[in-house]
Motif scaffolding. Structure first.
Motif, short mmCIF file in Angstrom:
data_model
loop_
_atom_site.label_atom_id
_atom_site.label_comp_id
_atom_site.label_asym_id
_atom_site.label_seq_id
_atom_site.Cartn_x
_atom_site.Cartn_y
_atom_site.Cartn_z
N ASN A 112 0.77 -1.24 0.00
CA ASN A 112 0.00 0.00 0.00
C ASN A 112 0.81 1.30 0.00
O ASN A 112 0.30 2.33 -0.41
N CYS A 116 1.56 3.63 2.18
CA CYS A 116 1.10 4.84 2.84
C CYS A 116 2.34 5.72 3.00
O CYS A 116 3.43 5.20 3.29
N PRO A 160 6.24 -1.38 3.84
CA PRO A 160 6.44 -2.00 2.52
C PRO A 160 7.92 -2.10 2.12
O PRO A 160 8.30 -2.99 1.36
N GLN A 196 -0.58 -7.45 7.38
CA GLN A 196 -0.58 -5.97 7.37
C GLN A 196 -1.90 -5.45 6.85
O GLN A 196 -2.35 -4.38 7.23
S1 SF4 Z 1 1.53 -1.53 6.68
FE1 SF4 Z 1 -0.40 -0.42 6.92
S2 SF4 Z 1 0.21 1.74 7.20
FE2 SF4 Z 1 2.00 0.65 6.36
S3 SF4 Z 1 1.85 0.91 4.13
FE3 SF4 Z 1 0.84 -1.02 4.62
S4 SF4 Z 1 -1.35 -0.45 4.89
FE4 SF4 Z 1 -0.15 1.46 4.99
#
Ligand code: SF4
Length: 468
Positions: A178, A180, A186, A220
């Motif tokens: 994802n 973020c 990631p 996650q």
């Molecule tokens: S672990 Fe959670 S906060 Fe971190 S990038 Fe992935 S979805 Fe986003």
């Protein structure tokens, strides 16, 4: 008998990794030591997500240096997601060259060979080359760094020394796609990879046979689970299969990204007024969900790359409460994200009023090296962020207490976890929805499910009494 000591920093995923590390060590004949200074192998499993993770880790290394000085034959190993960051390994190499072994999150299964190469007493299974990350092979850590940049496959069948007998963490996937903008995960845990459904179910069945009553499925972002068993298997499908494993009485999961929370998953929470599953609701699925929102301003959410708006999030909450009006909803907030204005913060406070969370984890934004947000120019003034943080926590706590007080007098089924911290003769346990209850009790053991009347509500826990 040789012994080991392990310190785990961070999240449930890390705790689960530590169970595997302990399982591998015990399979090789090591026993758990009571304290670091008595152990032959000392392991620190790090996390780079929490605030001040670097300071805490390097502070702990200072203590372990004293152990190493007193007993040079002890092997000190450091692992976990901080080791996936080259600047951390570089700092260890420069300032802590006495560390015997550094390994990453994708190398855990190689622990026996790595430890043998680092001077531990395990026989090497086969000659092991250090997988380089740029820091390997130089200075004080020559040949001691084993950090794979990426995971090739999920290694199944590793042993685990479980922290509890009656409840267990079960990884269903690893990594995250994802990105973020504030998050390091990631980069240190790699891309998403799902375990095969049969591997997950075999683990759950084995746990149930050994007496586990509650499983927490971990990932996650469990909502993007995509297992394969002749065809693609979604997270709701996996949940249905886990829910049906004989002996499993409670199923939880963590964590759920709001952008991927599907109607199918919400339907699995459906319950009637008496609390029994209805419609497509699952009998053993605990009525609680951790749904991290992070901020209430859609502008800030876009800069966080969360890929949902405040309105979309509120609609999810509405649907969850329509499926089960009693569902416990918890969340995470980041306060003081770069560019957050007073107006943005007011949006967050408005969201709090509208959702009325049962509980929330609040974090002051702190930059993680290598993430986009760390380079944003508009970092928020520290004093302003602290003031917002304090206001938010005060209001969240008020709401939690108001909601908790409504439960006084109710009888809940509580899974006993062990002695409570609240005093001699007190036990602690969790309700079906995950609320912590402390109550006096004898003749009940960890793992028992007992009826407890709630007699007292606090902000983060409850007092109760056994119902005969
Ligand atoms: S672990 Fe959670 S906060 Fe971190 S990038 Fe992935 S979805 Fe986003």
């Amino acid at each position: 008998m040789a012994s080991y000591w392990i310190e785990t920093m961070g999240c449930q995923m890390n705790e689960r990794d530590s169970e595997t590390i302990a399982g591998l060590l015990e399979r090789e004949g090591y026993a758990r030591a009571a304290a670091a200074d008595a152990a032959d192998v000392l392991v620190v499993n790090t996390c780079s997500v929490r605030e001040n993770a670097d300071n805490r880790f390097f502070g702990l290394l200072g203590h372990l240096k004293a152990v190493k000085d007193a007993r040079p034959e002890a092997v000190v190993a450091v692992c976990g997601c901080m080791m996936q960051q080259a600047h951390i390994v570089e700092r260890i190499r420069e300032k802590h060259g006495w560390v015997d072994l550094v390994f990453g999150t994708h190398n855990i299964h190689e622990l026996p060979e790595m430890l043998a190469a680092a001077g531990g007493r395990m026989p090497p299974l086969h000659p092991n080359e250090a997988a380089g990350d740029g820091a390997a092979g130089r200075g004080g850590l020559r040949g001691k760094v084993h950090v794979r940049a990426a995971r090739e496959a999920i290694v199944e069948g590793l042993p685990a020394r479980r922290a509890y007998g009656f409840k267990a963490y079960v990884n269903i996937m690893v990594g995250c796609n994802n990105f973020c903008s504030y998050c390091i995960v990631p980069y240190v845990r790699g891309r998403e990879m799902s375990r095969e459904p049969e591997a997950v179910l075999d683990e759950v069945r084995a746990l149930a046979e050994s007496g586990t009553k509650e499983v927490m499925l971990l990932g996650q972002n469990v909502n993007s689970y995509a297992g394969f068993s002749g065809r693609s298997v979604s997270f709701p499908e996996l949940l249905r299969a886990v829910d049906a494993v004989p002996g499993i009485e409670r199923v939880r999961f963590m964590t759920s990204h709001p952008k991927d929370l599907s109607e199918d998953l919400i339907a699995l929470f459906e319950r009637g007024a008496g609390g029994a599953a209805r419609g497509r609701g699952l009998a053993h699925l605990c009525p609680s969900i951790h749904l991290p929102v992070q901020a209430g301003s859609s502008r800030v959410l876009a800069r966080m790359n969360r890929r949902y708006t405040k309105e979309a999030y509120l609609r999810l909450v509405e649907k969850l409460r329509a499926a089960n009006p009693e569902i416990v909803i918890t969340t995470d907030f980041i306060v003081g994200f770069p560019g957050e204005t007073e107006d943005d913060f007011a949006e967050t406070m408005d969201l709090i009023e509208r959702v009325r969370y049962d509980a929330a984890f609040t974090f002051l934004y702190s930059p993680r090296e290598g993430t986009p947000a760390a380079a944003y120019p508009d970092q928020v003034d520290e004093a302003a962020a602290h003031a917002r943080f304090d206001r938010m926590v005060a209001r969240l706590n008020e709401i939690s207490l108001e909601k908790n007080r409504r439960l006084v007098g109710r009888v809940e089924q509580v899974l006993v976890e062990g002695p409570a911290r609240t005093g001699e003769g007190m036990l602690a346990g969790r309700t079906f929805s995950g609320r912590l209850v402390n109550f006096p009790g004898e003749k009940v053991a960890p793992g028992d499910i007992v009826a407890v009347r709630i007699t007292d509500a606090k902000t983060f826990s409850f007092g109760g009494e056994l119902v005969e």
